[in-house]
Design a protein around this motif. Structure first.
Motif, mmCIF file in Angstrom:
data_model
loop_
_atom_site.group_PDB
_atom_site.id
_atom_site.type_symbol
_atom_site.label_atom_id
_atom_site.label_comp_id
_atom_site.label_asym_id
_atom_site.label_seq_id
_atom_site.Cartn_x
_atom_site.Cartn_y
_atom_site.Cartn_z
ATOM 1 N N VAL A 1 -1.242 -0.945 -9.519
ATOM 2 C CA VAL A 1 -1.224 0.437 -10.006
ATOM 3 C C VAL A 1 -0.084 1.219 -9.364
ATOM 4 O O VAL A 1 0.063 1.242 -8.145
ATOM 5 C CB VAL A 1 -2.551 1.166 -9.683
ATOM 6 C CG1 VAL A 1 -2.506 2.591 -10.221
ATOM 7 C CG2 VAL A 1 -3.730 0.432 -10.264
ATOM 8 N N GLY A 2 0.717 1.867 -10.213
ATOM 9 C CA GLY A 2 1.734 2.804 -9.757
ATOM 10 C C GLY A 2 1.491 4.128 -10.461
ATOM 11 O O GLY A 2 0.680 4.949 -10.044
ATOM 12 N N GLY A 3 2.175 4.316 -11.600
ATOM 13 C CA GLY A 3 1.942 5.505 -12.411
ATOM 14 C C GLY A 3 0.750 5.367 -13.332
ATOM 15 O O GLY A 3 0.249 6.355 -13.871
ATOM 16 N N VAL B 1 -5.048 -1.877 -7.739
ATOM 17 C CA VAL B 1 -4.584 -2.060 -6.364
ATOM 18 C C VAL B 1 -3.264 -1.323 -6.184
ATOM 19 O O VAL B 1 -2.298 -1.569 -6.921
ATOM 20 C CB VAL B 1 -4.392 -3.545 -6.003
ATOM 21 C CG1 VAL B 1 -4.032 -3.683 -4.527
ATOM 22 C CG2 VAL B 1 -5.647 -4.353 -6.323
ATOM 23 N N GLU B 2 -3.239 -0.418 -5.222
ATOM 24 C CA GLU B 2 -2.034 0.342 -4.896
ATOM 25 C C GLU B 2 -1.476 -0.078 -3.548
ATOM 26 O O GLU B 2 -2.200 -0.636 -2.710
ATOM 27 C CB GLU B 2 -2.354 1.845 -4.816
ATOM 28 C CG GLU B 2 -2.559 2.516 -6.140
ATOM 29 C CD GLU B 2 -2.652 4.014 -5.996
ATOM 30 O OE1 GLU B 2 -1.834 4.711 -6.607
ATOM 31 O OE2 GLU B 2 -3.551 4.501 -5.286
ATOM 32 N N ALA B 3 -0.210 0.213 -3.327
ATOM 33 C CA ALA B 3 0.354 0.120 -1.978
ATOM 34 C C ALA B 3 -0.168 1.304 -1.173
ATOM 35 O O ALA B 3 -0.169 2.446 -1.652
ATOM 36 C CB ALA B 3 1.874 0.151 -2.043
ATOM 37 N N ALA B 4 -0.629 1.047 0.033
ATOM 38 C CA ALA B 4 -1.141 2.128 0.886
ATOM 39 C C ALA B 4 -0.070 3.176 1.157
ATOM 40 O O ALA B 4 -0.393 4.332 1.446
ATOM 41 C CB ALA B 4 -1.665 1.548 2.203
ATOM 42 N N ASN B 5 1.189 2.790 1.035
ATOM 43 C CA ASN B 5 2.288 3.733 1.268
ATOM 44 C C ASN B 5 2.578 4.624 0.061
ATOM 45 O O ASN B 5 3.416 5.520 0.138
ATOM 46 C CB ASN B 5 3.560 2.971 1.647
ATOM 47 C CG ASN B 5 3.500 2.420 3.059
ATOM 48 O OD1 ASN B 5 2.474 2.493 3.726
ATOM 49 N ND2 ASN B 5 4.593 1.857 3.531
ATOM 50 N N ASP C 1 -12.652 0.844 -9.903
ATOM 51 C CA ASP C 1 -12.378 0.958 -8.469
ATOM 52 C C ASP C 1 -10.864 0.920 -8.249
ATOM 53 O O ASP C 1 -10.122 0.314 -9.032
ATOM 54 C CB ASP C 1 -13.042 -0.206 -7.715
ATOM 55 C CG ASP C 1 -13.097 -0.008 -6.208
ATOM 56 O OD1 ASP C 1 -12.778 1.108 -5.742
ATOM 57 O OD2 ASP C 1 -13.456 -0.972 -5.502
ATOM 58 N N ILE C 2 -10.427 1.581 -7.192
ATOM 59 C CA ILE C 2 -9.027 1.537 -6.750
ATOM 60 C C ILE C 2 -9.027 1.241 -5.259
ATOM 61 O O ILE C 2 -9.716 1.913 -4.485
ATOM 62 C CB ILE C 2 -8.282 2.869 -6.984
ATOM 63 C CG1 ILE C 2 -8.296 3.274 -8.459
ATOM 64 C CG2 ILE C 2 -6.845 2.764 -6.465
ATOM 65 C CD1 ILE C 2 -7.364 2.493 -9.350
ATOM 66 N N VAL C 3 -8.272 0.223 -4.856
ATOM 67 C CA VAL C 3 -8.135 -0.088 -3.436
ATOM 68 C C VAL C 3 -6.653 -0.081 -3.070
ATOM 69 O O VAL C 3 -5.787 -0.133 -3.951
ATOM 70 C CB VAL C 3 -8.765 -1.454 -3.076
ATOM 71 C CG1 VAL C 3 -10.256 -1.450 -3.387
ATOM 72 C CG2 VAL C 3 -8.063 -2.601 -3.810
ATOM 73 N N ALA C 4 -6.380 -0.017 -1.771
ATOM 74 C CA ALA C 4 -4.996 0.028 -1.297
ATOM 75 C C ALA C 4 -4.748 -1.117 -0.322
ATOM 76 O O ALA C 4 -5.649 -1.526 0.423
ATOM 77 C CB ALA C 4 -4.700 1.364 -0.625
ATOM 78 N N VAL C 5 -3.518 -1.640 -0.328
ATOM 79 C CA VAL C 5 -3.145 -2.726 0.580
ATOM 80 C C VAL C 5 -1.935 -2.320 1.405
ATOM 81 O O VAL C 5 -1.076 -1.570 0.951
ATOM 82 C CB VAL C 5 -2.854 -4.030 -0.183
ATOM 83 C CG1 VAL C 5 -4.144 -4.639 -0.724
ATOM 84 C CG2 VAL C 5 -1.868 -3.805 -1.323
ATOM 85 N N GLY D 1 3.723 -7.015 -7.852
ATOM 86 C CA GLY D 1 2.993 -8.078 -8.542
ATOM 87 C C GLY D 1 2.029 -8.824 -7.646
ATOM 88 O O GLY D 1 1.050 -9.410 -8.125
ATOM 89 N N ALA D 2 2.291 -8.813 -6.343
ATOM 90 C CA ALA D 2 1.442 -9.548 -5.398
ATOM 91 C C ALA D 2 0.266 -8.729 -4.880
ATOM 92 O O ALA D 2 -0.607 -9.258 -4.188
ATOM 93 C CB ALA D 2 2.288 -10.028 -4.222
ATOM 94 N N THR D 3 0.200 -7.442 -5.211
ATOM 95 C CA THR D 3 -0.851 -6.588 -4.633
ATOM 96 C C THR D 3 -2.275 -7.028 -4.989
ATOM 97 O O THR D 3 -3.159 -6.945 -4.124
ATOM 98 C CB THR D 3 -0.645 -5.105 -5.015
ATOM 99 O OG1 THR D 3 -0.537 -4.977 -6.439
ATOM 100 C CG2 THR D 3 0.613 -4.551 -4.351
ATOM 101 N N PRO D 4 -2.561 -7.491 -6.216
ATOM 102 C CA PRO D 4 -3.924 -7.957 -6.474
ATOM 103 C C PRO D 4 -4.336 -9.125 -5.581
ATOM 104 O O PRO D 4 -5.473 -9.176 -5.092
ATOM 105 C CB PRO D 4 -3.880 -8.366 -7.950
ATOM 106 C CG PRO D 4 -2.796 -7.533 -8.543
ATOM 107 C CD PRO D 4 -1.756 -7.475 -7.461
ATOM 108 N N VAL D 5 -3.418 -10.057 -5.362
ATOM 109 C CA VAL D 5 -3.717 -11.192 -4.486
ATOM 110 C C VAL D 5 -3.876 -10.711 -3.050
ATOM 111 O O VAL D 5 -4.753 -11.194 -2.317
ATOM 112 C CB VAL D 5 -2.610 -12.261 -4.603
ATOM 113 C CG1 VAL D 5 -2.801 -13.365 -3.567
ATOM 114 C CG2 VAL D 5 -2.593 -12.852 -6.006
#
Length: 399
Positions: free
Chosen positions: A176-178, A201-205, A250-254, A278-282
């Motif tokens: 997830v981005g925009g 899944v988003e980047a925590a940053n 649900d939305i989670v952050a990595v 592309g790797a964020t879900p994994v």
């Protein structure tokens, strides 16, 4: 209004120009996570990213008059190439405004599709402002990277493919981005089976969607640098956010190191090249963000594979250091013949592989009879690393 009918129509419109990407089960991820993990490989799409789908659908819908005036987009990566390729296929002039800091390889790839590239501004926002000015001057059509119904419907075709490629899906995990990808996929998937969970899944940053969902309204967040630059968005779109609120469960952050480890894992274990986004879900699965899906059939969308080669090298090195498979060592030796050979023999005895070595006497804290040796050593794992260090300590080396 986005509907399943419009997504199906988009699928028909873009089918001649895109690939139906593979959906593969991954044994090692399934064993590690105790889930049945499948990967939807959009990194194998033409242009290396899912972005082609939305751009293709948008340009396919333009009237002859709109096509004659051309299209304009702002992007530093995947969207640029998607618009450029789509425009070339339909014989439409494309102008892409890219930030001046865009890597040369991405600028060249966009130009190779026949687009006019204008380098402007230090970031996406400045490039986007310039792109909209060009649209007004020329009367051209602006192709938004995510907050556009035609674009969202194009991305939603991934959801249709997944639902035909695999029965009994329990969850789909999406970068997830925009929000263009997840909103289209969620609409398609939930329309066909409302019992399937859709998780972002988003980047925590760059957690704009997560924080907006928690607040119940669209927020603009401060993004910090991330290796998942494809989803580094400060604010979701109003169209995408409405769909996310309605259809996403649900939305989670990595974190950055979690993303890097996922990239390395996919590359080493599955021979899949994934960019950071592309790797964020994994990353979410490997770091126990979604353990409530254990025992379920889970699809992760690998949204793209356009990663800079220099970044791959950095990530590989960082991952090997983190896992103890590569480590730095500084050893003080006596400055006399044979001392270095003794050290190297001990390392070799326990199976350490020396990648680099540097020897110097030009350090202030050394006595006249001493020298420093700096080594980078390769080990099998953290335990092997500790065996190497223990062997050196047993022979009175201070490490």
């Amino acid at each position: 209004m986005i509907s399943l009918k419009k997504i199906v129509k988009a699928q028909t419109a873009i089918a001649p120009y895109i690939q139906t990407t593979s959906l593969v089960r991954v044994d090692y991820l399934s064993e590690l996570t105790q889930m049945n993990v499948f990967l939807k490989l959009e990194n194998m799409q033409y242009t290396g990213s899912f972005k082609l789908r939305g751009a293709m659908n948008k340009i396919a819908q333009l009237t002859p008059e709109e096509k004659a005036k051309g299209v304009v987009a702002a992007s530093a990566g995947n969207h640029a190439q998607g618009v450029a390729r789509s425009a070339k296929i339909f014989g439409v002039k494309a102008t892409i405004v890219m930030p001046t800091v865009t890597p040369i390889i991405k600028v060249k790839a966009t130009r190779d599709y026949g687009a006019e590239v204008i380098l402007y501004g230090d970031n996406y926002d400045e490039a986007c402002k310039k792109a909209k000015e060009i649209c007004e001057e020329r009367g051209a059509v602006f192709v938004h990277p995510f907050n556009d119904e035609a674009v969202i419907c194009g991305q939603g075709t991934i959801g249709l493919e997944i639902m035909t490629q695999l029965r009994n899906i329990d969850a789909v995990v999406v970068p997830v981005g925009g929000g263009g990808l997840i909103s289209g996929v969620a609409k398609a998937v939930k329309s066909l089976n409302p019992n399937v969970s859709v998780i972002g899944v988003e980047a925590a940053n760059a957690p704009c969607v997560k924080e907006s969902m928690e607040a119940g309204r669209i927020l603009t967040v401060c993004c910090t640098p991330t290796i998942a630059e494809g989803i580094a968005v400060a604010c979701p779109g109003d169209i995408t956010f409405g769909l996310i609120q309605e259809y996403v469960d649900d939305i989670v952050a990595v974190e950055e190191d979690e993303i890097a480890s996922a990239i390395l894992s996919l590359l080493e274990k599955q021979k899949i090249v994934a960019e950071g986004s592309g790797a964020t879900p994994v990353a979410a699965l490997l770091n126990h963000k979604l353990d409530y899906l254990k025992g379920k059939n889970v699809v992760c969308i690998i949204s793209g594979g356009n990663i800079d080669i220099n970044m791959v090298e950095t990530i590989i090195n960082s991952g090997l250091l983190k896992d103890g498979r590569r480590f730095n060592l500084q050893v003080k030796l006596k400055h006399k013949a044979g001392e270095l050979q003794k050290l190297l023999s001990l390392i070799s005895k326990v199976g350490g592989n020396i990648l680099t070595i540097e020897q110097t006497r030009y350090v202030n804290q050394l006595d006249l009879t001493e020298q420093f040796v700096y080594l980078v050593i390769e080990a099998y794992d953290e335990d092997h690393k500790e065996r190497i260090l223990s062997e050196l300590r047993n022979h009175n080396y201070a490490v």
